[in-house]
Structures are given as structure tokens and as C-alpha cells.
Design a protein around this motif. Structure first.
Motif, PDB file in Angstrom:
ATOM      1  N   SER A  47       0.963  -1.146  -0.037  1.00  0.00           N
ATOM      2  CA  SER A  47       0.061  -0.023   0.230  1.00  0.00           C
ATOM      3  C   SER A  47       1.025   1.291   0.083  1.00  0.00           C
ATOM      4  CB  SER A  47      -0.818   0.064   1.186  1.00  0.00           C
ATOM      5  OG  SER A  47      -0.117  -0.073   2.349  1.00  0.00           O
ATOM      6  N   LYS A  48       2.122   1.182   0.294  1.00  0.00           N
ATOM      7  CA  LYS A  48       2.986   2.365   0.380  1.00  0.00           C
ATOM      8  C   LYS A  48       3.791   2.483  -0.924  1.00  0.00           C
ATOM      9  CE  LYS A  48       3.261   2.754   5.351  1.00  0.00           C
ATOM     10  NZ  LYS A  48       3.676   3.928   6.354  1.00  0.00           N
ATOM     11  N   TYR A  49       4.044   3.587  -1.325  1.00  0.00           N
ATOM     12  CA  TYR A  49       4.524   4.056  -2.515  1.00  0.00           C
ATOM     13  C   TYR A  49       6.234   3.511  -2.508  1.00  0.00           C
ATOM     14  CZ  TYR A  49       6.444   6.727  -6.586  1.00  0.00           C
ATOM     15  OH  TYR A  49       6.903   6.835  -7.583  1.00  0.00           O
ATOM     16  N   THR A  50       6.680   3.513  -1.326  1.00  0.00           N
ATOM     17  CA  THR A  50       8.329   3.143  -1.346  1.00  0.00           C
ATOM     18  C   THR A  50       8.278   1.647  -1.580  1.00  0.00           C
ATOM     19  OG1 THR A  50       8.517   4.907   0.237  1.00  0.00           O
ATOM     20  CG2 THR A  50      10.193   3.033  -0.049  1.00  0.00           C
ATOM     21  N   TYR A  51       7.491   0.707  -0.900  1.00  0.00           N
ATOM     22  CA  TYR A  51       7.400  -0.704  -0.873  1.00  0.00           C
ATOM     23  C   TYR A  51       7.088  -1.061  -2.561  1.00  0.00           C
ATOM     24  CZ  TYR A  51       7.618  -0.262   4.180  1.00  0.00           C
ATOM     25  OH  TYR A  51       7.955  -0.201   5.307  1.00  0.00           O
ATOM     26  N   LYS A  52       6.102  -0.238  -2.978  1.00  0.00           N
ATOM     27  CA  LYS A  52       5.925  -0.666  -4.389  1.00  0.00           C
ATOM     28  C   LYS A  52       7.076  -0.270  -5.152  1.00  0.00           C
ATOM     29  CE  LYS A  52       0.909   0.386  -4.188  1.00  0.00           C
ATOM     30  NZ  LYS A  52      -0.056   1.252  -4.806  1.00  0.00           N
ATOM     31  N   THR A  53       7.873   0.543  -5.289  1.00  0.00           N
ATOM     32  CA  THR A  53       8.869   1.100  -5.766  1.00  0.00           C
ATOM     33  C   THR A  53       9.930  -0.238  -5.566  1.00  0.00           C
ATOM     34  OG1 THR A  53       8.586   3.331  -5.630  1.00  0.00           O
ATOM     35  CG2 THR A  53      10.661   2.758  -6.233  1.00  0.00           C
ATOM     36  N   VAL A  54      10.175  -0.592  -4.574  1.00  0.00           N
ATOM     37  CA  VAL A  54      10.984  -1.727  -4.136  1.00  0.00           C
ATOM     38  C   VAL A  54      10.647  -2.995  -5.077  1.00  0.00           C
ATOM     39  CG1 VAL A  54      11.758  -3.300  -2.565  1.00  0.00           C
ATOM     40  CG2 VAL A  54      11.730  -1.166  -1.942  1.00  0.00           C
ATOM     41  N   LEU A  55       9.455  -3.461  -5.022  1.00  0.00           N
ATOM     42  CA  LEU A  55       9.055  -4.678  -5.931  1.00  0.00           C
ATOM     43  C   LEU A  55       9.048  -4.213  -7.200  1.00  0.00           C
ATOM     44  CD1 LEU A  55       6.497  -5.948  -3.175  1.00  0.00           C
ATOM     45  CD2 LEU A  55       8.519  -6.839  -3.601  1.00  0.00           C
ATOM     46  N   ASN A  56       8.712  -3.120  -7.698  1.00  0.00           N
ATOM     47  CA  ASN A  56       8.643  -2.669  -9.149  1.00  0.00           C
ATOM     48  C   ASN A  56      10.031  -3.133  -9.637  1.00  0.00           C
ATOM     49  OD1 ASN A  56       7.562  -2.039 -11.563  1.00  0.00           O
ATOM     50  ND2 ASN A  56       8.175   0.141 -11.193  1.00  0.00           N
ATOM     51  N   CYS A  57      11.134  -2.852  -9.202  1.00  0.00           N
ATOM     52  CA  CYS A  57      12.588  -3.103  -9.537  1.00  0.00           C
ATOM     53  C   CYS A  57      12.726  -4.367  -9.923  1.00  0.00           C
ATOM     54  CB  CYS A  57      13.323  -2.859  -8.392  1.00  0.00           C
ATOM     55  SG  CYS A  57      13.656  -1.068  -8.163  1.00  0.00           S
ATOM     56  N   PHE A  58      11.824  -5.605  -9.454  1.00  0.00           N
ATOM     57  CA  PHE A  58      12.048  -6.905  -9.612  1.00  0.00           C
ATOM     58  C   PHE A  58      11.997  -7.239 -11.052  1.00  0.00           C
ATOM     59  CE2 PHE A  58      12.359  -8.980  -5.292  1.00  0.00           C
ATOM     60  CZ  PHE A  58      12.944  -8.212  -4.619  1.00  0.00           C
ATOM     61  N   GLY A  59      11.046  -6.840 -11.649  1.00  0.00           N
ATOM     62  CA  GLY A  59      10.370  -7.066 -12.869  1.00  0.00           C
ATOM     63  C   GLY A  59      11.396  -6.383 -13.927  1.00  0.00           C
ATOM     64  N   ALA A  60      11.663  -5.134 -13.898  1.00  0.00           N
ATOM     65  CA  ALA A  60      12.616  -4.256 -14.562  1.00  0.00           C
ATOM     66  C   ALA A  60      14.101  -4.931 -14.498  1.00  0.00           C
ATOM     67  CB  ALA A  60      12.651  -2.922 -13.972  1.00  0.00           C
ATOM     68  N   LEU A  61      14.577  -5.512 -13.279  1.00  0.00           N
ATOM     69  CA  LEU A  61      15.909  -6.024 -13.362  1.00  0.00           C
ATOM     70  C   LEU A  61      15.975  -7.316 -13.932  1.00  0.00           C
ATOM     71  CD1 LEU A  61      17.042  -4.409  -9.794  1.00  0.00           C
ATOM     72  CD2 LEU A  61      17.836  -3.818 -12.118  1.00  0.00           C
ATOM     73  N   ALA A  62      14.964  -8.196 -13.610  1.00  0.00           N
ATOM     74  CA  ALA A  62      15.119  -9.273 -14.148  1.00  0.00           C
ATOM     75  C   ALA A  62      15.462  -9.319 -15.650  1.00  0.00           C
ATOM     76  CB  ALA A  62      13.747 -10.202 -13.687  1.00  0.00           C
ATOM     77  N   LEU A  63      14.552  -8.549 -16.350  1.00  0.00           N
ATOM     78  CA  LEU A  63      14.807  -8.521 -17.799  1.00  0.00           C
ATOM     79  C   LEU A  63      16.186  -7.793 -18.025  1.00  0.00           C
ATOM     80  CD1 LEU A  63      13.602  -8.590 -20.454  1.00  0.00           C
ATOM     81  CD2 LEU A  63      12.729  -6.510 -20.342  1.00  0.00           C
ATOM     82  N   ALA A  64      16.321  -6.707 -17.195  1.00  0.00           N
ATOM     83  CA  ALA A  64      17.700  -5.815 -17.763  1.00  0.00           C
ATOM     84  C   ALA A  64      18.996  -6.709 -17.347  1.00  0.00           C
ATOM     85  CB  ALA A  64      17.802  -4.696 -16.760  1.00  0.00           C
ATOM     86  N   ALA A  65      18.854  -7.781 -16.233  1.00  0.00           N
ATOM     87  CA  ALA A  65      19.898  -8.534 -15.829  1.00  0.00           C
ATOM     88  C   ALA A  65      20.403  -9.681 -16.918  1.00  0.00           C
ATOM     89  CB  ALA A  65      19.533  -9.267 -14.498  1.00  0.00           C
ATOM     90  N   SER A  66      19.367 -10.116 -17.519  1.00  0.00           N
ATOM     91  CA  SER A  66      19.480 -11.022 -18.705  1.00  0.00           C
ATOM     92  C   SER A  66      20.268 -10.325 -19.838  1.00  0.00           C
ATOM     93  CB  SER A  66      18.359 -11.795 -19.142  1.00  0.00           C
ATOM     94  OG  SER A  66      17.343 -10.646 -19.635  1.00  0.00           O
ATOM     95  N   MET A  67      19.860  -8.977 -20.135  1.00  0.00           N
ATOM     96  CA  MET A  67      20.631  -8.352 -21.235  1.00  0.00           C
ATOM     97  C   MET A  67      21.990  -7.873 -20.949  1.00  0.00           C
ATOM     98  SD  MET A  67      17.607  -6.344 -23.378  1.00  0.00           S
ATOM     99  CE  MET A  67      17.037  -5.355 -21.892  1.00  0.00           C
ATOM    100  N   TYR A  68      22.128  -6.991 -19.684  1.00  0.00           N
ATOM    101  CA  TYR A  68      23.524  -6.315 -19.276  1.00  0.00           C
ATOM    102  C   TYR A  68      24.382  -6.867 -18.272  1.00  0.00           C
ATOM    103  CZ  TYR A  68      20.718  -2.638 -21.610  1.00  0.00           C
ATOM    104  OH  TYR A  68      19.809  -1.893 -22.461  1.00  0.00           O
ATOM    105  N   GLY A  69      23.843  -7.791 -17.690  1.00  0.00           N
ATOM    106  CA  GLY A  69      24.479  -8.527 -16.463  1.00  0.00           C
ATOM    107  C   GLY A  69      23.686  -7.964 -15.042  1.00  0.00           C
ATOM    108  N   ILE A  70      24.062  -8.602 -14.124  1.00  0.00           N
ATOM    109  CA  ILE A  70      23.563  -8.017 -12.861  1.00  0.00           C
ATOM    110  C   ILE A  70      23.862  -6.852 -12.289  1.00  0.00           C
ATOM    111  CG2 ILE A  70      24.704  -9.686 -11.355  1.00  0.00           C
ATOM    112  CD1 ILE A  70      21.258  -8.548 -10.774  1.00  0.00           C
ATOM    113  N   GLY A  71      25.235  -6.724 -12.424  1.00  0.00           N
ATOM    114  CA  GLY A  71      25.946  -5.366 -11.814  1.00  0.00           C
ATOM    115  C   GLY A  71      25.405  -4.247 -12.463  1.00  0.00           C
ATOM    116  N   ASN A  72      25.533  -4.381 -14.020  1.00  0.00           N
ATOM    117  CA  ASN A  72      25.237  -3.387 -15.010  1.00  0.00           C
ATOM    118  C   ASN A  72      24.001  -2.964 -14.635  1.00  0.00           C
ATOM    119  OD1 ASN A  72      27.953  -2.723 -15.791  1.00  0.00           O
ATOM    120  ND2 ASN A  72      27.719  -4.233 -17.324  1.00  0.00           N
ATOM    121  N   ALA A  73      23.018  -3.981 -14.808  1.00  0.00           N
ATOM    122  CA  ALA A  73      21.543  -3.656 -14.651  1.00  0.00           C
ATOM    123  C   ALA A  73      21.130  -3.022 -13.358  1.00  0.00           C
ATOM    124  CB  ALA A  73      20.723  -5.089 -14.714  1.00  0.00           C
ATOM    125  N   VAL A  74      21.595  -3.250 -12.327  1.00  0.00           N
ATOM    126  CA  VAL A  74      21.290  -2.426 -11.034  1.00  0.00           C
ATOM    127  C   VAL A  74      22.093  -1.084 -10.988  1.00  0.00           C
ATOM    128  CG1 VAL A  74      22.180  -2.253  -8.608  1.00  0.00           C
ATOM    129  CG2 VAL A  74      21.328  -4.601  -9.498  1.00  0.00           C
TER     130      VAL A  74
END
Length: 115
Positions: A47-74
Motif C-alpha cells: 500500500s505504500k509507494y516506497t514498497y511498491k517501488t522496491v518490488l517494481n524493481c524486480f520485474g525491470a531488473l529481471a529483464l535487464a540482468a539478462s541483457m546487461y548482467g546483474i551489476g550493470n543492470a543494478v
């Protein structure tokens, strides 16, 4: 409050990126494809914006990690968020200072500075 929202977004992205990085290192590679959808399902429970932002990172980083590597994606996620916050703040202040004051002098609302 624009400053509160931006600080919550930055905090959420940093925490979410760090949490994703730790989960990515712990979870076996054959389950990486589940990190994004599980984060998305948990996003609906927040329900809080901060927590939504935390979990929103998971989808974006899951895709980006496959393209750029985990360190570069973060790093890219955090840098892009900082750039977005800076651009939005710049637009907000320029719009408020020049457009609203110059072209709309008789505003129907009162800003905090005028109270």
C-alpha cells in the motif's frame, strides 16, 4: 508533496535494487525467470509507494540482468532513476517559475510560498 515522492522513489529503487541483487545471487539460475513475476504479485499487496517501488524493481531488473548482467543492470536502474528525478524536478521548477507565473498570473490555487 513532490520532494517526498522523489525521495521515496529513490529510496525504493536503491533498496529494491540491493534486494534484487542479493536474491539473484542466492537463487539458482534456473529460477531467475520467477523473480520478476513473484515481485509483481507481491506488488499488488503493498500500500505504500516506497514498497511498491522496491518490488517494481524486480520485474525491470529481471529483464535487464539478462541483457546487461546483474551489476550493470543494478547500476543502470539507479542511474536512470536519478536522471529521471533530476529531470522531473527541473521541469517542475521551470514550469512553476516561468509558465504558471508568467502566463497564468491569476491562478485559482495558492502555492505554499504565498500562504
Amino acid at each position: 508533496n513532490i520532494h517526498e515522492k522523489f525521495s521515496n522513489r529513490l529510496l525504493g529503487v536503491i533498496l529494491g535494487s540491493a534486494l534484487f541483487y542479493m536474491i539473484y545471487l542466492i537463487v539458482p539460475a534456473r529460477y531467475y525467470f520467477l523473480i520478476g513475476p513473484v515481485g509483481g504479485m507481491c506488488l499488488g499487496l503493498c500500500s505504500k509507494y516506497t514498497y511498491k517501488t522496491v518490488l517494481n524493481c524486480f520485474g525491470a531488473l529481471a529483464l535487464a540482468a539478462s541483457m546487461y548482467g546483474i551489476g550493470n543492470a543494478v547500476l543502470l536502474r539507479i542511474f536512470d532513476t536519478l536522471a529521471g528525478i533530476f529531470g522531473a524536478l527541473l521541469f517542475f521548477y521551470l514550469y512553476d517559475r516561468f509558465i504558471l507565473h508568467k502566463f497564468l498570473p491569476n491562478r485559482s490555487y495558492v502555492s505554499k510560498k504565498e500562504k
